[in-house]
Design an enzyme around this catalytic site. Sequence first.
Site, PDB file in Angstrom:
ATOM      1  N   ASP A 268       3.297  14.755  14.134  1.00  0.00           N
ATOM      2  CA  ASP A 268       3.434  14.700  12.673  1.00  0.00           C
ATOM      3  C   ASP A 268       2.062  14.652  12.016  1.00  0.00           C
ATOM      4  OD1 ASP A 268       4.884  14.734  10.298  1.00  0.00           O
ATOM      5  OD2 ASP A 268       4.881  12.561  10.132  1.00  0.00           O
TER       6      ASP A 268
ATOM      7  N   GLY B 233       8.563   5.965   6.625  1.00  0.00           N
ATOM      8  CA  GLY B 233       9.903   6.108   7.165  1.00  0.00           C
ATOM      9  C   GLY B 233      10.340   4.926   8.011  1.00  0.00           C
ATOM     10  N   PHE B 234       9.380   4.116   8.499  1.00  0.00           N
ATOM     11  CA  PHE B 234       9.731   2.993   9.365  1.00  0.00           C
ATOM     12  C   PHE B 234       9.415   1.655   8.718  1.00  0.00           C
ATOM     13  CE2 PHE B 234       8.832   6.578  12.164  1.00  0.00           C
ATOM     14  CZ  PHE B 234      10.061   6.688  12.789  1.00  0.00           C
ATOM     15  N   GLY B 235       9.184   1.662   7.423  1.00  0.00           N
ATOM     16  CA  GLY B 235       8.958   0.403   6.743  1.00  0.00           C
ATOM     17  C   GLY B 235       7.723   0.433   5.868  1.00  0.00           C
TER      18      GLY B 235
ATOM     19  N   LEU C  50       0.816  -1.220   0.000  1.00  0.00           N
ATOM     20  CA  LEU C  50       0.000   0.000   0.000  1.00  0.00           C
ATOM     21  C   LEU C  50       0.841   1.257   0.000  1.00  0.00           C
ATOM     22  CD1 LEU C  50      -2.666  -1.009   2.683  1.00  0.00           C
ATOM     23  CD2 LEU C  50      -2.911  -1.074   0.192  1.00  0.00           C
TER      24      LEU C  50
END
Length: 530
Positions: free
Chosen positions: A324, A209-211, A205
């Site tokens: 964020d 930033g973390f995968g 999808l």
Amino acid sequence: MLRYSNETLFGTMTTYPGWWVWNTEKVKSPDQFNKDLRTLLDNLNVQAASGGSLHKVAIGNITAPDFQTIYALVQCTPDLSLVDCQKCLYNAASDLPRCCNAKTGAQVLFSSCYLLYDVKIFYNQSRLDELVRVPPPPQPVQVPSPPVTTPPQPVPVPSPPVTTPPRPVPAPSPSPEDINVVESLHYDFDKIRAATNDFSENNKLGQGGFGPVYKGKLLSGQEMAVKRLSRNSGQGDIEFKNEVMLLAKLQHRNLVRLLGFSIGGKEKILIYEFVENASLDHFIFGSTKHSNLNWQERYKIIKGITRGLLYLHEDSRLRIIHRDLKASNILLDGDMNPKIADFGMARLVLTDETQANTTRIVGTYGYMAPEYAMHGQFSVKSDVFSFGVIVLEIISGQKSYYFQSGQNPKGLLSSAWKNWHEGTEANLIDPMMRGDLGILQDILRCIHIALLCVQENAADRPTMALVIQMLNSFSITLPVPLEPTFCVPAGYGTEIQEFNAREGDSNTFAESEVANSYQNDVSNTDLYPR
């Protein structure tokens, strides 16, 4: 005060029934008088709410125009919490423009609080000081031995709260009950691998930033969004499970719901509910779905984001600052209800603390509050700033860091304030909505509220509780916003930029080491627990 009811009273904030009483005489300079009165009531609101369990009361005065002095008294029933007392007194003060505008004196009486003001002194200062300071008479304590009288404890005088540097909240050690909760959220890794077709690119999808994030479907037919965390987070299994446990307890219709987790060797997986309509940015900025978003849908999205943020800031077990918040982190379900996602950069702080500092700054240009971007200071007001930017994006259909006005590109915030200041707000509205005069009043009020949220000074921004009241009641007079002065640094074009300014914040382990800009076809989600 005397009150009775057939329902439980204690600890419940109630504003109904209510009464208004006012003087017939009017003041000569109403605008300045109302401004001074509001300043006085706001200060007394804080003092009264910070009182203890015996007294939540405050009195004071302020110099008004035409050589007048305004005297005021505010009080809550002492069983209210600090937040509920503030809300009650704020609602009472908000009623003044409707009932008693420019009157020399008035009273607003609710079931849980009341306020009084007048240009003539009506309270006994020394008597009130005595009431607050004198403790209740001692009560004998009955014990098997001869009666012992417990000496009274002094009652502190209510005073404004002192701001102290807060500390982030570490994940608590799990209790046996919590361990059972965590284990109930555990998914077998091989089943997750099969549900995503071995993390196939066809099921992907998006990339955060973390995968990466994959769509998964279990044999039962249940659909899910599977976040495959990068392996270099440095987080152990116990810490990971503790964070999952906290995140799983966040239950709100306007937050993306965590279904569970999975661990397989060095692999750590987070499993979220699957949200059908991807992210908000694809609707307000994308050319294909843009036409499907009318004002009614946009207004519903604004209100939903507001409710979700209020839950994070005030109603959840811990105060959570997102850090964020942006259009790509607002997902839309099949009924276009917004769900706040991506808690990878969120921070947990104690519920009685309001701000914190970090030496590692993470976030997205165009949405970051100035005090956070420049000094590393973040608070619930940082999220309020980001919310204001999102509202302006929803109304204009333009990205915050690139707003086209004529032939000159400008920042969205400065363009919004300039148009509001000059009375040309229609220039800011998405062309798709400009023809419907019936919605203009709602849009103009939302622009005004958004500008209050993006003011440079965090103290000038409203809380999300006040934002909800402003959205729901046109009787509340909105203050004049100050011009936003914070601009996006030059050279950051039209792509979303995430950055990490400095390292060294040992309290934050879920923040990327390297700044990457990224875009994808569905959503930008960093669904990592903090």
